[in-house]
Scaffold this motif. Sequence first.
Motif, PDB file in Angstrom:
ATOM      1  N   PRO A 163      -1.170  15.410  -3.860  1.00 52.59           N
ATOM      2  CA  PRO A 163      -1.717  14.156  -4.406  1.00 52.59           C
ATOM      3  C   PRO A 163      -0.703  13.501  -5.343  1.00 52.59           C
ATOM      4  N   ASN A 164      -0.580  12.199  -5.248  1.00 52.06           N
ATOM      5  CA  ASN A 164       0.313  11.475  -6.155  1.00 52.06           C
ATOM      6  C   ASN A 164      -0.511  10.719  -7.204  1.00 52.06           C
ATOM      7  N   VAL A 165       0.169   9.941  -8.019  1.00 52.10           N
ATOM      8  CA  VAL A 165      -0.457   9.255  -9.162  1.00 52.10           C
ATOM      9  C   VAL A 165      -1.659   8.400  -8.745  1.00 52.10           C
ATOM     10  N   ASP A 166      -1.639   7.933  -7.500  1.00 52.12           N
ATOM     11  CA  ASP A 166      -2.678   6.989  -7.077  1.00 52.12           C
ATOM     12  C   ASP A 166      -3.952   7.659  -6.554  1.00 52.12           C
ATOM     13  N   PHE A 167      -3.932   8.983  -6.392  1.00 46.31           N
ATOM     14  CA  PHE A 167      -5.068   9.619  -5.706  1.00 46.31           C
ATOM     15  C   PHE A 167      -6.366   9.546  -6.516  1.00 46.31           C
TER      16      PHE A 167
ATOM     17  N   ALA B  78      -2.826  13.053  13.636  1.00 44.19           N
ATOM     18  CA  ALA B  78      -2.474  12.359  14.891  1.00 44.19           C
ATOM     19  C   ALA B  78      -1.706  11.066  14.593  1.00 44.19           C
ATOM     20  N   ARG B  79      -1.405  10.832  13.344  1.00 44.52           N
ATOM     21  CA  ARG B  79      -0.638   9.658  12.876  1.00 44.52           C
ATOM     22  C   ARG B  79      -1.348   8.337  13.135  1.00 44.52           C
ATOM     23  N   GLU B  80      -2.664   8.379  13.189  1.00 43.10           N
ATOM     24  CA  GLU B  80      -3.393   7.119  13.296  1.00 43.10           C
ATOM     25  C   GLU B  80      -3.400   6.411  11.949  1.00 43.10           C
ATOM     26  N   MET B  81      -3.280   7.194  10.901  1.00 46.11           N
ATOM     27  CA  MET B  81      -3.276   6.630   9.547  1.00 46.11           C
ATOM     28  C   MET B  81      -2.642   7.642   8.614  1.00 46.11           C
ATOM     29  N   ARG B  82      -2.316   7.204   7.397  1.00 45.72           N
ATOM     30  CA  ARG B  82      -1.805   8.135   6.388  1.00 45.72           C
ATOM     31  C   ARG B  82      -2.925   8.531   5.442  1.00 45.72           C
ATOM     32  N   LEU B  83      -2.774   9.700   4.867  1.00 44.83           N
ATOM     33  CA  LEU B  83      -3.698  10.107   3.818  1.00 44.83           C
ATOM     34  C   LEU B  83      -3.217   9.413   2.552  1.00 44.83           C
ATOM     35  N   MET B  84      -3.915   8.361   2.160  1.00 43.14           N
ATOM     36  CA  MET B  84      -3.445   7.549   1.041  1.00 43.14           C
ATOM     37  C   MET B  84      -3.581   8.333  -0.260  1.00 43.14           C
ATOM     38  N   GLY B  85      -2.601   8.126  -1.156  1.00 46.05           N
ATOM     39  CA  GLY B  85      -2.608   8.876  -2.411  1.00 46.05           C
ATOM     40  C   GLY B  85      -1.973  10.241  -2.273  1.00 46.05           C
ATOM     41  N   PHE B  86      -1.415  10.513  -1.100  1.00 46.60           N
ATOM     42  CA  PHE B  86      -0.695  11.766  -0.873  1.00 46.60           C
ATOM     43  C   PHE B  86       0.749  11.466  -0.513  1.00 46.60           C
ATOM     44  N   GLY B  87       1.637  12.363  -0.938  1.00 44.68           N
ATOM     45  CA  GLY B  87       3.031  12.241  -0.547  1.00 44.68           C
ATOM     46  C   GLY B  87       3.823  11.447  -1.562  1.00 44.68           C
ATOM     47  N   HIS B  88       5.092  11.759  -1.649  1.00 46.27           N
ATOM     48  CA  HIS B  88       5.964  11.048  -2.574  1.00 46.27           C
ATOM     49  C   HIS B  88       7.413  11.260  -2.173  1.00 46.27           C
ATOM     50  N   ARG B  89       8.230  10.257  -2.344  1.00 43.05           N
ATOM     51  CA  ARG B  89       9.639  10.391  -1.991  1.00 43.05           C
ATOM     52  C   ARG B  89      10.325  11.446  -2.844  1.00 43.05           C
ATOM     53  N   VAL B  90       9.970  11.539  -4.100  1.00 48.49           N
ATOM     54  CA  VAL B  90      10.707  12.434  -5.000  1.00 48.49           C
ATOM     55  C   VAL B  90       9.959  13.743  -5.260  1.00 48.49           C
TER      56      VAL B  90
ATOM     57  N   GLU C 211       3.465  22.032   4.741  1.00 49.77           N
ATOM     58  CA  GLU C 211       4.812  22.102   5.346  1.00 49.77           C
ATOM     59  C   GLU C 211       5.629  20.861   5.013  1.00 49.77           C
ATOM     60  N   ARG C 212       4.978  19.746   4.926  1.00 47.03           N
ATOM     61  CA  ARG C 212       5.688  18.500   4.597  1.00 47.03           C
ATOM     62  C   ARG C 212       5.722  18.239   3.097  1.00 47.03           C
ATOM     63  N   LYS C 213       5.230  19.183   2.347  1.00 43.98           N
ATOM     64  CA  LYS C 213       5.190  19.076   0.877  1.00 43.98           C
ATOM     65  C   LYS C 213       4.466  17.801   0.433  1.00 43.98           C
TER      66      LYS C 213
ATOM     67  N   PRO D  92       0.788  -1.236   0.000  1.00 41.26           N
ATOM     68  CA  PRO D  92       0.000   0.000   0.000  1.00 41.26           C
ATOM     69  C   PRO D  92       0.823   1.291   0.000  1.00 41.26           C
ATOM     70  N   SER D  93       2.115   1.220   0.352  1.00 42.21           N
ATOM     71  CA  SER D  93       2.923   2.438   0.232  1.00 42.21           C
ATOM     72  C   SER D  93       3.303   2.697  -1.216  1.00 42.21           C
ATOM     73  N   HIS D  94       3.139   1.682  -2.054  1.00 38.25           N
ATOM     74  CA  HIS D  94       3.543   1.797  -3.471  1.00 38.25           C
ATOM     75  C   HIS D  94       2.282   1.602  -4.322  1.00 38.25           C
ATOM     76  N   GLY D  95       2.269   0.642  -5.223  1.00 40.09           N
ATOM     77  CA  GLY D  95       1.147   0.505  -6.152  1.00 40.09           C
ATOM     78  C   GLY D  95      -0.173   0.178  -5.485  1.00 40.09           C
TER      79      GLY D  95
HETATM   80  N1  CMC Z   1      -0.181  11.144   5.044  1.00 41.85           N
HETATM   81  C1  CMC Z   1       0.229  11.770   6.168  1.00 41.85           C
HETATM   82  N2  CMC Z   1       1.503  12.093   6.440  1.00 41.85           N
HETATM   83  C2  CMC Z   1       2.419  11.731   5.538  1.00 41.85           C
HETATM   84  C3  CMC Z   1       2.079  11.069   4.336  1.00 41.85           C
HETATM   85  C4  CMC Z   1       0.720  10.790   4.113  1.00 41.85           C
HETATM   86  N3  CMC Z   1       0.332  10.177   2.997  1.00 41.85           N
HETATM   87  N4  CMC Z   1       3.204  10.836   3.626  1.00 41.85           N
HETATM   88  C5  CMC Z   1       4.213  11.333   4.339  1.00 41.85           C
HETATM   89  N5  CMC Z   1       3.739  11.881   5.488  1.00 41.85           N
HETATM   90  C6  CMC Z   1       4.531  12.624   6.507  1.00 41.85           C
HETATM   91  C7  CMC Z   1       5.280  11.675   7.419  1.00 41.85           C
HETATM   92  O1  CMC Z   1       4.527  11.361   8.552  1.00 41.85           O
HETATM   93  C8  CMC Z   1       6.511  12.498   7.735  1.00 41.85           C
HETATM   94  O2  CMC Z   1       6.155  13.468   8.677  1.00 41.85           O
HETATM   95  P1  CMC Z   1       7.189  13.806   9.896  1.00 41.85           P
HETATM   96  O3  CMC Z   1       8.415  14.363   9.238  1.00 41.85           O
HETATM   97  O4  CMC Z   1       6.462  14.780  10.753  1.00 41.85           O
HETATM   98  O5  CMC Z   1       7.446  12.504  10.589  1.00 41.85           O
HETATM   99  C9  CMC Z   1       6.797  13.227   6.421  1.00 41.85           C
HETATM  100  O6  CMC Z   1       5.511  13.363   5.793  1.00 41.85           O
HETATM  101  C10 CMC Z   1       7.760  12.510   5.491  1.00 41.85           C
HETATM  102  O7  CMC Z   1       7.271  11.180   5.322  1.00 41.85           O
HETATM  103  P2  CMC Z   1       8.169   9.932   4.960  1.00 41.85           P
HETATM  104  O8  CMC Z   1       7.464   8.698   5.389  1.00 41.85           O
HETATM  105  O9  CMC Z   1       9.583  10.136   5.442  1.00 41.85           O
HETATM  106  O10 CMC Z   1       8.206  10.042   3.380  1.00 41.85           O
HETATM  107  P3  CMC Z   1       8.724   8.919   2.394  1.00 41.85           P
HETATM  108  O11 CMC Z   1       9.372   9.604   1.277  1.00 41.85           O
HETATM  109  O12 CMC Z   1       9.507   7.897   3.132  1.00 41.85           O
HETATM  110  O13 CMC Z   1       7.363   8.186   1.930  1.00 41.85           O
HETATM  111  C11 CMC Z   1       5.424   7.621   0.718  1.00 41.85           C
HETATM  112  C12 CMC Z   1       6.791   8.341   0.699  1.00 41.85           C
HETATM  113  C13 CMC Z   1       4.841   7.696  -0.666  1.00 41.85           C
HETATM  114  C14 CMC Z   1       5.635   6.157   1.107  1.00 41.85           C
HETATM  115  C15 CMC Z   1       4.498   8.325   1.741  1.00 41.85           C
HETATM  116  O14 CMC Z   1       4.267   9.655   1.361  1.00 41.85           O
HETATM  117  C16 CMC Z   1       3.192   7.583   1.942  1.00 41.85           C
HETATM  118  O15 CMC Z   1       3.121   6.654   2.765  1.00 41.85           O
HETATM  119  N6  CMC Z   1       2.099   7.972   1.192  1.00 41.85           N
HETATM  120  C17 CMC Z   1       0.842   7.288   1.283  1.00 41.85           C
HETATM  121  C18 CMC Z   1       0.867   6.048   0.398  1.00 41.85           C
HETATM  122  C19 CMC Z   1       0.856   6.400  -1.078  1.00 41.85           C
HETATM  123  O16 CMC Z   1       0.032   7.176  -1.530  1.00 41.85           O
HETATM  124  N7  CMC Z   1       1.763   5.780  -1.833  1.00 41.85           N
HETATM  125  C20 CMC Z   1       1.856   5.962  -3.263  1.00 41.85           C
HETATM  126  C21 CMC Z   1       3.125   6.623  -3.650  1.00 41.85           C
HETATM  127  S1  CMC Z   1       3.079   7.280  -5.318  1.00 41.85           S
HETATM  128  C22 CMC Z   1       3.325   6.083  -6.511  1.00 41.85           C
HETATM  129  C23 CMC Z   1       3.390   4.701  -6.098  1.00 41.85           C
HETATM  130  O17 CMC Z   1       4.485   4.260  -5.737  1.00 41.85           O
HETATM  131  O18 CMC Z   1       2.375   4.016  -6.156  1.00 41.85           O
END
Ligand code: CMC
Length: 388
Positions: A322-326, A258-270, A317-319, A226-229
């Motif tokens: 929405p990512n490709v999956d949203f 509150a870090r109970e869950m992640r907002l899925m489809g948000f966030g990206h390493r790059v 603040e954490r940049k 779930p963190s990827h595809g």
């Molecule tokens: N919801 C809430 N907070 C988040 C999220 C999120 N989706 N993503 C990152 N954060 C916070 C995280 O808690 C951390 O905060 P703090 O610095 O206060 O501890 C900060 O943002 C950096 O997070 P990270 O875990 O170090 O970031 P990462 O680069 O290791 O993770 C990620 C990247 C995609 C795994 C992550 O953003 C995530 O879990 N997203 C949700 C799952 C998702 O949508 N994945 C699809 C990725 S896109 C394409 C694909 O591969 O499918």
Amino acid sequence: TGMTTLDPGFSNTASCSSKITYIDGDAGILRYRGYPIEDLAVGATFLEVAYLVIYGELPGPDQLKDFSDKLRENADIPADMGTLIDAMPRNGHPMALMASAVNTLAAYYDDSVDPGDEDQVELATIRLLAKLPTIAARIYRNSIGEKPISPDSSLDYVDNFIRMTFGDTHADSELGDLFNQAVGMLLVLHADHELNCSTATVRVVGSSKADIYASVASGLNALSGPSHGGANQAVLEMLEQIRDSGISIEDFLERVKAREMRLMGFGHRVYKNFDPRSKEIKVLASQILDRDDNPDELFALALKLEAAALADPYFTERKLYPNVDFYTGVIYRTMGFPNNMFTALFAIGRLPGWVAHYREQLHDPAFRIARPRQHYVGASERRLPGLE
Ligand code: CMC
């Protein structure tokens, strides 16, 4: 080991040079072989893009015909393999079944498992691309208790996949053409993304000189999380959960904060800005889901959720954008795909990228087995009781 740098998740480690995909995560730029994905999304078919990603250039008309003909000729799977797929748990997750089926390709086609033989790698490339949609569609048909539909060599790649999945119903429906175009565009937008977890996995497995089938099967497994595809499925389940529980968007985001869950489809390493794929997909979603006569409730919810997150400093603040999956899940759902097939669609799209990286690595003058180091933090030397 004192000299090694600790880099969890390889955020700062480049493990290869590559000519396939360029990403500028701050500017939100993505190009395959130099071509911006915004152009490819409207100006090229999935097959053209697959060819581009794998072979480095867009195909000319003859090259495209040859490529397409070979894929049509190879779309069938061996009868035994069909029996094998049918014997697997029919309600099992399609990603588990797909990865297992792809792993067996090396056994069915042991004439194409030598990474040192270019012709064998090429043959395996064609077989993988040709057969993955057939495998995915059969798994879906089994899951709904329907007979498999054989590939139709008169149809192009995407139309054939849709027909093997849904039969002729989609072609007949008013939205049939639009859906097929949309699937094609979504596959284009998934075709490669440099060293994401699954592609890095394909390279790591391939670096041991494992065959391409084994490497791609490993990529499928990496993609499933779930963190990827697996995120595209997780997004839809999150939207359904919000809808069904009646929780307000504000309260839901509080739970995320509150870090109970992640907002899925948000966030990206790059990407630390909008994911350019997500922008394209949002436009596509509004074309399909925002039609006056057919307002889609989950799409409307996704729009509200995105707006609320982007208005909240926790996310900006954490940049986190929405990512490709949203927005993909809401589109796939409208087309009739069940939630657990979404990641299989991602896999069909990403396959050209996996194959391209596997092949590029074989020709890399710096080719070596992948073997990261670690920082050992365990017990120092100790003795067995009685041997002190
Ligand atoms: N919801 C809430 N907070 C988040 C999220 C999120 N989706 N993503 C990152 N954060 C916070 C995280 O808690 C951390 O905060 P703090 O610095 O206060 O501890 C900060 O943002 C950096 O997070 P990270 O875990 O170090 O970031 P990462 O680069 O290791 O993770 C990620 C990247 C995609 C795994 C992550 O953003 C995530 O879990 N997203 C949700 C799952 C998702 O949508 N994945 C699809 C990725 S896109 C394409 C694909 O591969 O499918």
